[in-house]
Design an enzyme around this catalytic site. Structure first.
Site, PDB file in Angstrom:
ATOM      1  N   SER A   1     -13.594   7.036  -0.048  1.00  0.00           N
ATOM      2  CA  SER A   1     -13.497   7.828  -1.277  1.00  0.00           C
ATOM      3  C   SER A   1     -14.696   7.571  -2.189  1.00  0.00           C
ATOM      4  O   SER A   1     -14.636   7.784  -3.396  1.00  0.00           O
ATOM      5  CB  SER A   1     -12.170   7.554  -1.989  1.00  0.00           C
ATOM      6  OG  SER A   1     -11.952   6.179  -2.119  1.00  0.00           O
TER       7      SER A   1
ATOM      8  N   GLU B   1       0.555   4.110   1.357  1.00  0.00           N
ATOM      9  CA  GLU B   1       0.744   4.724   2.684  1.00  0.00           C
ATOM     10  C   GLU B   1       1.930   4.073   3.409  1.00  0.00           C
ATOM     11  O   GLU B   1       2.781   4.752   3.996  1.00  0.00           O
ATOM     12  CB  GLU B   1      -0.535   4.567   3.525  1.00  0.00           C
ATOM     13  CG  GLU B   1      -0.372   5.122   4.933  1.00  0.00           C
ATOM     14  CD  GLU B   1      -1.599   4.881   5.815  1.00  0.00           C
ATOM     15  OE1 GLU B   1      -2.730   4.862   5.304  1.00  0.00           O
ATOM     16  OE2 GLU B   1      -1.405   4.717   7.027  1.00  0.00           O
TER      17      GLU B   1
ATOM     18  N   HIS C   1       0.832  -1.204   0.000  1.00  0.00           N
ATOM     19  CA  HIS C   1       0.000   0.000   0.000  1.00  0.00           C
ATOM     20  C   HIS C   1       0.871   1.261   0.000  1.00  0.00           C
ATOM     21  O   HIS C   1       1.857   1.336   0.735  1.00  0.00           O
ATOM     22  CB  HIS C   1      -0.931  -0.012   1.220  1.00  0.00           C
ATOM     23  CG  HIS C   1      -2.023   0.998   1.116  1.00  0.00           C
ATOM     24  ND1 HIS C   1      -1.845   2.314   1.462  1.00  0.00           N
ATOM     25  CD2 HIS C   1      -3.306   0.899   0.676  1.00  0.00           C
ATOM     26  CE1 HIS C   1      -2.975   2.973   1.254  1.00  0.00           C
ATOM     27  NE2 HIS C   1      -3.874   2.135   0.773  1.00  0.00           N
TER      28      HIS C   1
END
Ligand code: F3S
Length: 280
Positions: A261, A124, A122
């Site tokens: 989102s 992040e 990921h």
């Protein structure tokens, strides 16, 4: 059929903020770029593209001057690289992600062996790893702790903002059973905590759950996993058009939740379609 929506839907604080930053940059003129999509929603991405927010795969590919950093954040060398290439950065890193980066860096500096609970691939986590010279240990399941050599070490833990609460606790218990000194920062973000909590509540009282959001969206996938655990049936869809009439045969209670989102209107549209199916 009873159709209920989770109490928390629509964009989270960090997604809203990143979109606002991107739109502000675009107002000033030229095209702006993001490395990878700004958010995990195809429809919104199409809209943003029309407004001049383009997607690139790497910094070298970017012809324009302006770059938006996504809410997921980036490793520190990205800032250096952008400076070298004379790019102008608009930093959309979510403050909750910034907190994970800063805490991991602090632990690393203080000499802790840093464990990051999250998904290796990921963005992040890749960003956070950059703040600790890529020397952290990334794990995402309790069984991975068994193979770690952490017995006499000082362990510092941070967790991906969108990680699942139940799994986080299980992993922490495993670490505590092995380590000598452990410092834990529960860096799951407030939106994730609340959204997962409300999804669990709804899934428990529903026969079928519909989770709306990007297939690449980590937080949406967590909501889907939670829903499968607590509800008899669960489906993960990206767009309202994916709904199938046959899913609802014999179903009395339907719950709908959306990722951070996923625009609010899409979740409401899903509800409307399901209610229309019920009306025949
Ligand atoms: Fe930020 Fe949490 Fe959203 S970390 S981007 S508020 S899911």
């Amino acid at each position: 059929m009873e159709v209920k929506i989770a109490e928390v839907i629509g964009f989270c604080f960090g997604v809203k903020r990143a979109i606002e930053i991107a739109l502000k940059a675009i107002k000033e003129g030229e095209e702006v770029y993001t490395i990878g999509p700004l958010i995990h929603n195809i429809e919104v991405i199409k809209e943003l593209e029309k407004k001049g927010i383009k997607i690139a795969n790497s910094i070298e590919e970017i012809k324009g001057e302006k770059i938006i950093i996504r809410a997921h954040g980036v490793p520190p060398n990205f800032y250096e690289e952008a400076k070298k290439l004379e790019k102008k950065l608009y930093d959309g890193t979510c403050p909750y992600v910034k907190l994970v980066q800063n805490l991991a860096k602090k632990l690393f500096k203080e000499g802790y062996e840093v464990i990051i609970i999250g998904k290796k691939e990921h963005p992040e986590i890749k960003g956070v790893m950059g703040y600790i010279e890529n020397k952290g240990i990334v794990i995402s399941s309790p069984k991975e702790v068994k193979n770690l050599n952490i017995k006499n070490k000082r362990i510092g833990v941070v967790v991906q903002t969108t990680f699942r609460e139940d799994l986080f606790k299980k992993i922490i218990n495993e670490i505590l059973s092995k380590s000598f000194e452990t410092k834990i920062f529960n860096t799951r973000c407030p939106d994730t905590r609340l959204r997962q909590e409300k999804t669990i509540e709804l899934a428990k009282e529903s026969d079928l759950m519909i989770i709306v959001g990007g297939k690449d969206s980590s937080n949406t996938r967590r909501l889907f996993e939670i829903s499968k655990k607590y509800s008899k049936f669960a489906y993960h869809i990206e767009r309202p058009e994916e709904i199938k009439r046959e899913w609802f045969k014999g179903v009395k209670k339907v719950g709908i939740a959306g990722g951070s989102s996923t625009p609010r209107e899409i979740v409401l549209k899903v509800k409307e379609i399901i209610e229309n199916i019920d009306k025949g």
